[in-house]
Scaffold this motif. Structure first.
Motif, short mmCIF file in Angstrom:
data_model
loop_
_atom_site.label_atom_id
_atom_site.label_comp_id
_atom_site.label_asym_id
_atom_site.label_seq_id
_atom_site.Cartn_x
_atom_site.Cartn_y
_atom_site.Cartn_z
N THR A 239 0.91 -1.34 0.06
CA THR A 239 -0.13 -0.01 -0.03
C THR A 239 0.74 1.29 0.01
O THR A 239 0.68 2.10 -0.75
CB THR A 239 -0.94 0.11 1.08
N LEU A 240 1.93 1.15 0.77
CA LEU A 240 2.95 2.35 0.69
C LEU A 240 3.53 2.68 -0.66
O LEU A 240 3.78 3.66 -1.04
CB LEU A 240 4.09 1.96 1.80
N LEU A 241 3.79 1.57 -1.27
CA LEU A 241 4.43 1.69 -2.73
C LEU A 241 3.26 2.35 -3.45
O LEU A 241 3.65 3.28 -4.18
CB LEU A 241 4.86 0.34 -3.04
N ALA A 242 2.15 1.81 -3.47
CA ALA A 242 1.08 2.19 -4.26
C ALA A 242 0.75 3.70 -4.14
O ALA A 242 0.51 4.41 -5.16
CB ALA A 242 -0.28 1.41 -4.33
N GLN A 243 0.75 4.12 -2.99
CA GLN A 243 0.67 5.50 -2.29
C GLN A 243 1.71 6.43 -3.05
O GLN A 243 1.35 7.67 -3.36
CB GLN A 243 0.29 5.77 -0.92
N VAL A 244 2.72 6.11 -3.02
CA VAL A 244 4.00 6.67 -3.32
C VAL A 244 4.09 7.00 -4.96
O VAL A 244 4.13 8.03 -5.14
CB VAL A 244 5.22 6.16 -3.09
N GLU A 245 3.88 5.74 -5.60
CA GLU A 245 3.77 5.64 -7.07
C GLU A 245 2.39 6.63 -7.63
O GLU A 245 2.56 7.21 -8.70
CB GLU A 245 3.46 4.30 -7.66
N ALA A 246 1.55 7.00 -6.70
CA ALA A 246 0.34 7.71 -7.04
C ALA A 246 0.45 9.07 -6.40
O ALA A 246 -0.47 9.73 -6.69
CB ALA A 246 -0.98 7.10 -6.66
N CYS A 247 1.62 9.23 -5.85
CA CYS A 247 1.80 10.74 -5.33
C CYS A 247 0.63 11.08 -4.30
O CYS A 247 0.33 12.25 -4.14
CB CYS A 247 1.93 11.83 -6.37
#
Length: 126
Positions: free
Chosen positions: A5-13
């Protein structure tokens, strides 16, 4: 929040910047390694691209350091999780001099270590 989820949120800014500290950096690198099935090249590319984009989104592009990020991913891929969590700077200092990491080109793209090679990383020193 789990690492994916952290990765997804960083990638989505979309990640709250207060949640992205050293521990978040390490968790993101581990998530990239997980999604790349341990392939350090793929994980490093994804992690660096995600953080560079996120930092730019936050108007903090000058805080992103490509070489530090890629080196940490590669050290984590080599199994140095506890060492990185405890003292990432000391781990990096075995491979890079302060001058090498301070060079502007080291921020902009990956620079090979000038002291000891990184585990599993092709390329000559310096």
């Amino acid at each position: 929040m789990d690492d994916l989820t952290l990765l997804a949120q960083v990638e989505a800014c979309a990640l709250d910047p207060s949640l992205f500290n050293h521990a978040g950096h390490v968790r993101l690198a581990l998530a990239c390694l997980h999604t790349a099935s341990g392939d350090a090249d793929l994980a490093a590319a994804r992690c660096c691209a995600a953080i560079a984009r996120y930092a730019t989104h936050l108007d903090a592009a000058d805080k992103f350091h490509w070489t530090v990020t890629e080196a940490l991913v590669r050290l984590l891929a080599a199994g140095l999780h506890e060492e990185i969590a405890r003292d990432a700077r000391a781990c990096l200092a075995r491979h890079y001099s302060a001058a090498a990491l301070a060079a502007p080109q080291a921020r902009a793209h990956f620079v090979a270590p000038d002291l000891l090679p990184l585990p599993g990383c092709a390329g000559a020193l310096g």
